[in-house]
Write a protein that holds these residues in place. Sequence first.
Motif, mmCIF file in Angstrom:
data_model
loop_
_atom_site.group_PDB
_atom_site.id
_atom_site.type_symbol
_atom_site.label_atom_id
_atom_site.label_comp_id
_atom_site.label_asym_id
_atom_site.label_seq_id
_atom_site.Cartn_x
_atom_site.Cartn_y
_atom_site.Cartn_z
ATOM 1 N N ALA A 21 36.533 -55.988 -42.520
ATOM 2 C CA ALA A 21 35.151 -55.511 -42.391
ATOM 3 C C ALA A 21 35.104 -53.985 -42.431
ATOM 4 C CB ALA A 21 34.542 -56.046 -41.095
ATOM 5 N N ARG A 22 36.047 -53.349 -41.774
ATOM 6 C CA ARG A 22 36.082 -51.885 -41.777
ATOM 7 C C ARG A 22 36.313 -51.357 -43.183
ATOM 8 N NH1 ARG A 22 39.730 -47.919 -37.924
ATOM 9 N NH2 ARG A 22 39.649 -46.118 -39.317
ATOM 10 N N GLY A 23 37.121 -52.055 -43.959
ATOM 11 C CA GLY A 23 37.362 -51.647 -45.339
ATOM 12 C C GLY A 23 36.079 -51.598 -46.153
ATOM 13 N N LEU A 24 35.189 -52.558 -45.933
ATOM 14 C CA LEU A 24 33.899 -52.544 -46.611
ATOM 15 C C LEU A 24 33.098 -51.304 -46.228
ATOM 16 C CD1 LEU A 24 32.848 -56.292 -46.224
ATOM 17 C CD2 LEU A 24 33.613 -55.142 -48.323
ATOM 18 N N LEU A 25 33.037 -51.038 -44.918
ATOM 19 C CA LEU A 25 32.294 -49.872 -44.450
ATOM 20 C C LEU A 25 32.917 -48.585 -44.971
ATOM 21 C CD1 LEU A 25 30.117 -48.503 -42.762
ATOM 22 C CD2 LEU A 25 31.635 -48.746 -40.764
ATOM 23 N N GLU A 26 34.235 -48.483 -44.951
ATOM 24 C CA GLU A 26 34.893 -47.268 -45.431
ATOM 25 C C GLU A 26 34.634 -47.036 -46.912
ATOM 26 O OE1 GLU A 26 38.936 -47.694 -44.043
ATOM 27 O OE2 GLU A 26 38.458 -46.538 -42.243
ATOM 28 N N HIS A 27 34.517 -48.110 -47.676
ATOM 29 C CA HIS A 27 34.198 -47.973 -49.096
ATOM 30 C C HIS A 27 32.820 -47.324 -49.259
ATOM 31 C CE1 HIS A 27 34.487 -49.018 -53.351
ATOM 32 N NE2 HIS A 27 33.206 -49.311 -53.264
ATOM 33 N N VAL A 28 31.855 -47.776 -48.481
ATOM 34 C CA VAL A 28 30.516 -47.188 -48.531
ATOM 35 C C VAL A 28 30.560 -45.736 -48.049
ATOM 36 C CG1 VAL A 28 28.175 -47.314 -47.565
ATOM 37 C CG2 VAL A 28 29.348 -49.404 -48.301
ATOM 38 N N THR A 35 34.152 -40.220 -43.280
ATOM 39 C CA THR A 35 35.216 -41.102 -42.806
ATOM 40 C C THR A 35 34.670 -42.043 -41.740
ATOM 41 O OG1 THR A 35 35.909 -39.686 -40.978
ATOM 42 C CG2 THR A 35 36.920 -39.260 -43.153
ATOM 43 N N PHE A 36 35.439 -43.053 -41.440
ATOM 44 C CA PHE A 36 35.058 -44.005 -40.397
ATOM 45 C C PHE A 36 34.853 -43.290 -39.064
ATOM 46 C CE2 PHE A 36 36.312 -46.929 -36.972
ATOM 47 C CZ PHE A 36 35.336 -47.903 -37.140
#
Length: 148
Positions: A21-28, A35-36
């Motif tokens: 899930a974090r990977g999706l947010l980091e892509h955005v 950055t996250f």
Amino acid sequence: MTTTASPVADARMLGLAHYAARGLLEHVLARHGATFLEQVALRAAVTAESPQTPDGLVARVRAAVKGDPADARAALDALRARELLAADGPHLLPTEAGRSLLTTVAAESGPLSARVWAGIPAEDLAAAGRVLALVADRADRELAALEG
């Protein structure tokens, strides 16, 4: 016929779900040069009930991600450099640009999140929520004991 058993919830499964899930947010976030950790820090400033000092924001970020205070301070510095946070006396306040970034990221990540969570029965989400809250509470207590 072989049936596949449901995976048992454990630390590994929790980590895999979190990082997916974090990977999706980091892509955005990457599309916006953020950055996250910067997003966590900016959200902490935006959602605070009262203006926060840099130390107060570092504490809020640390409570959220359990990270190194130096990393939280670096995120605050980056947000200030991009004028997403601004000093107001002893406080750091989100700027209109900072609020706008969070709104944009939410709008772009919302559909991704909706697809990830779509179709999961409400009772499964409720059970998972109870388990995750218990795990987070226990882990927080263990970390507090380690940090003494």
